[in-house]
Design an enzyme around this catalytic site. Structure first.
Site, PDB file in Angstrom:
ATOM      1  N   LYS A  89     -11.620  -7.921   6.382  1.00 58.92           N
ATOM      2  CA  LYS A  89     -10.950  -7.064   7.350  1.00 58.92           C
ATOM      3  C   LYS A  89     -11.823  -5.855   7.661  1.00 58.92           C
ATOM      4  CE  LYS A  89      -7.049  -4.026   7.775  1.00 58.92           C
ATOM      5  NZ  LYS A  89      -6.065  -3.237   7.093  1.00 58.92           N
ATOM      6  N   ARG A 136     -10.926   7.514   4.218  1.00 60.40           N
ATOM      7  CA  ARG A 136     -10.673   6.523   3.173  1.00 60.40           C
ATOM      8  C   ARG A 136     -11.968   5.980   2.561  1.00 60.40           C
ATOM      9  NH1 ARG A 136      -5.437   6.481   4.171  1.00 60.40           N
ATOM     10  NH2 ARG A 136      -4.420   5.468   5.958  1.00 60.40           N
ATOM     11  N   LYS A 168     -12.252  -5.074   2.427  1.00 60.71           N
ATOM     12  CA  LYS A 168     -11.638  -4.220   3.441  1.00 60.71           C
ATOM     13  C   LYS A 168     -12.513  -2.992   3.639  1.00 60.71           C
ATOM     14  CE  LYS A 168      -7.614  -1.513   4.664  1.00 60.71           C
ATOM     15  NZ  LYS A 168      -6.186  -1.271   4.498  1.00 60.71           N
ATOM     16  N   SER A 200      -5.826  -3.782  14.512  1.00 60.25           N
ATOM     17  CA  SER A 200      -5.212  -3.088  15.642  1.00 60.25           C
ATOM     18  C   SER A 200      -6.220  -2.620  16.688  1.00 60.25           C
ATOM     19  CB  SER A 200      -4.408  -1.891  15.129  1.00 60.25           C
ATOM     20  OG  SER A 200      -5.241  -0.995  14.410  1.00 60.25           O
ATOM     21  N   CYS A 259       0.862  -1.175   0.000  1.00 62.67           N
ATOM     22  CA  CYS A 259       0.000   0.000   0.000  1.00 62.67           C
ATOM     23  C   CYS A 259       0.896   1.221   0.000  1.00 62.67           C
ATOM     24  CB  CYS A 259      -0.941   0.019   1.204  1.00 62.67           C
ATOM     25  SG  CYS A 259      -2.342   1.135   0.923  1.00 62.67           S
TER      26      CYS A 259
END
Ligand code: PBG
Ligand code: ZN
Length: 322
Positions: A245, A214, A192, A271, A117
Site C-alpha cells: 500500500k 507518520r 505500508k 484514496s 488502527c
C-alpha cells in the site's frame, strides 16, 4: 515479415481469446466509512462517489453493493469522540463494532474486514500512543490487540492492522487466539508507506496527525528491500494475507511480493489514487472508466490476489474488470 504480433489484435474476439488477465469480482474489497447517527450519507469532498454512512444508511447502501456482486468490505469507523488513548477504538459499543454487528446480521454471507488502527480515534491523529512527541510502540500493541479482539467479538470475518507498529501481527494473533478467535485471519498492511496518497482518506476519516507526520512508523517510499523485510516479519508473526500500500506507485513491490509470498497478496488502491482519477475524469482530461479498468488490471497483472479499491462498486456496475 514472418512475425506479426498484430495478427492477434485484429478484432475483439481474437484479443479476448488471448487476453492474459482479468480481475475476478470475488477478489475485490470495497472500503467504506461509517459514522455515528442515523440517516446520514455524506459525500466525501475529495472522493466524489464515496460517502460516510451512518449504520442504517450503510445497510441500505450494501443492498445494492451485494446485488452487484460485492463480496467483501473493509470498514473504517469515524467516532464522535476522540481522546489521547483512542478509547473509542476498543469500545464494545464503538462505531465499528456496532456497524459490524448490524452488517453481519443482515448480510451474513458478506465478508466484513475491519481496519485496526488508532489514528481515527486519537485526538492527536497518530496511529498509536504518544510518549512526548513520539509514538510509543509496545504500549500501543496492547490497544491494537484489544481493538482487534473487540472487532472479532462483534463478528468481523477478518482484521486488517494498518498501524505499522513493530510486532503488531504477533500481538494481535496472540490476543485473538487467547479470546477464542483462532479462526479469524489477519490481513496485514505489511509494506505500508508514508505516502502523500492518503490525503483524501484523512479528510474522510478526520485522521490527519495534528503535528508531525507518520514517517517514524510508516515506511520510507525509497525502500523496496525494507518492504520485503516487513512482509517477511509479518509472515513470521502469522499474517494470513500480506498487503502492499499504496498500489500504483508501488507495483514493483506487488510483483516482488507476489513472486515470493507463500500467502495471498493484497494491494490497496488508495484514496489519492482514486481522487486523481476522479478529478481528471471530471475535468474531461481522461476517460475515467477506461483508466479505472487499466489500473485494476494492472494490479492483477502485477500479481495481486486481493484488490482493495474505492472503485469496486462502479467497476462491477460498469463491467470494468476485463
Ligand atoms: C489508518 C489508515 C489509513 C489508510 C488506511 N488505514 C490512513 C493513514 O495511514 O494515514 C489509507 C487509506 C487510503 O488512503 O485510502 N492508518
Ligand atoms: Zn493509523
Amino acid at each position: 515479415m514472418i512475425v506479426r504480433p498484430r495478427r492477434l489484435r485484429r478484432n475483439a474476439t481474437l484479443r479476448n481469446l488471448v487476453a492474459e488477465t482479468a480481475v475476478r469480482p470475488e477478489s475485490l474489497v470495497y472500503p467504506m466509512f461509517v459514522v455515528e447517527g442515523a440517516g446520514r450519507k455524506e459525500e466525501i469532498a475529495s472522493m466524489p462517489g464515496q460517502f460516510r454512512f451512518s449504520v442504517d444508511a450503510l445497510l441500505e447502501e450494501l443492498e445494492s453493493c451485494v446485488a452487484l456482486g460485492i463480496r467483501a468490505i473493509l470498514l473504517f469507523g469515524i467516532p464522535d469522540r476522540k481522546d489521547e488513548t483512542a478509547s473509542a477504538a476498543y469500545d464494545e459499543d464503538g462505531i465499528v463494532q456496532r456497524a459490524v454487528r448490524a452488517v453481519k446480521a443482515k448480510f451474513p454471507e458478506l465478508c466484513v474486514v475491519t481496519d485496526v488502527c488508532l489514528c481515527e480515534y486519537t485526538s492527536h491523529g497518530h496511529c498509536g500512543l504518544l510518549r512526548g512527541n513520539d509514538v510509543d510502540n509496545d504500549p500501543t500493541l496492547e490497544l491494537l490487540a484489544k481493538t482487534a479482539v473487540s472487532h472479532a467479538r462483534a463478528g468481523a470475518d477478518m482484521v486488517a492492522p494498518s498501524d505499522m507498529m513493530d510486532g503488531r501481527v504477533a500481538a494481535i494473533r496472540a490476543a485473538l487466539d487467547a479470546a477464542g478467535f483462532q479462526e479469524i485471519p489477519i490481513m496485514a498492511y505489511s509494506a505500508k508507506f508514508a505516502s502523500a496518497y492518503y490525503g483524501p482518506f484523512r479528510d474522510a476519516a478526520d485522521s490527519a496527525p495534528k503535528f508531525g507526520d507518520r514517517k517514524s512508523y510508516q515506511m520510507d517510499v525509497r525502500n523496496g528491500r525494507e518492504a520485503m523485510r516487513e512482509t517477511a516479519l509479518d509472515l513470521s508473526e502469522g499474517a494470513d494475507i500480506v498487503m502492499v500500500k499504496p498500489g500504483l506507485a508501488f507495483l514493483d513491490l506487488v510483483r516482488r511480493t507476489a513472486g515470493t509470498s507463500p500467502v495471498p497478496v493484497a494491494v490497496y488502491n488508495v484514496s489519492g489514487e482514486y481522487a486523481m482519477v476522479k478529478a481528471a475524469a471530471q475535468a474531461g482530461w481522461i476517460d475515467g472508466d477506461a483508466v479505472i479498468r487499466e489500473n485494476l488490471i494492472a494490479f492483477r497483472r502485477a500479481g495481486a490476489d486481493v484488490i482493495i479499491t474505492y472503485h469496486a462498486k462502479e467497476a462491477l456496475e460498469k463491467g470494468l474488470l476485463r
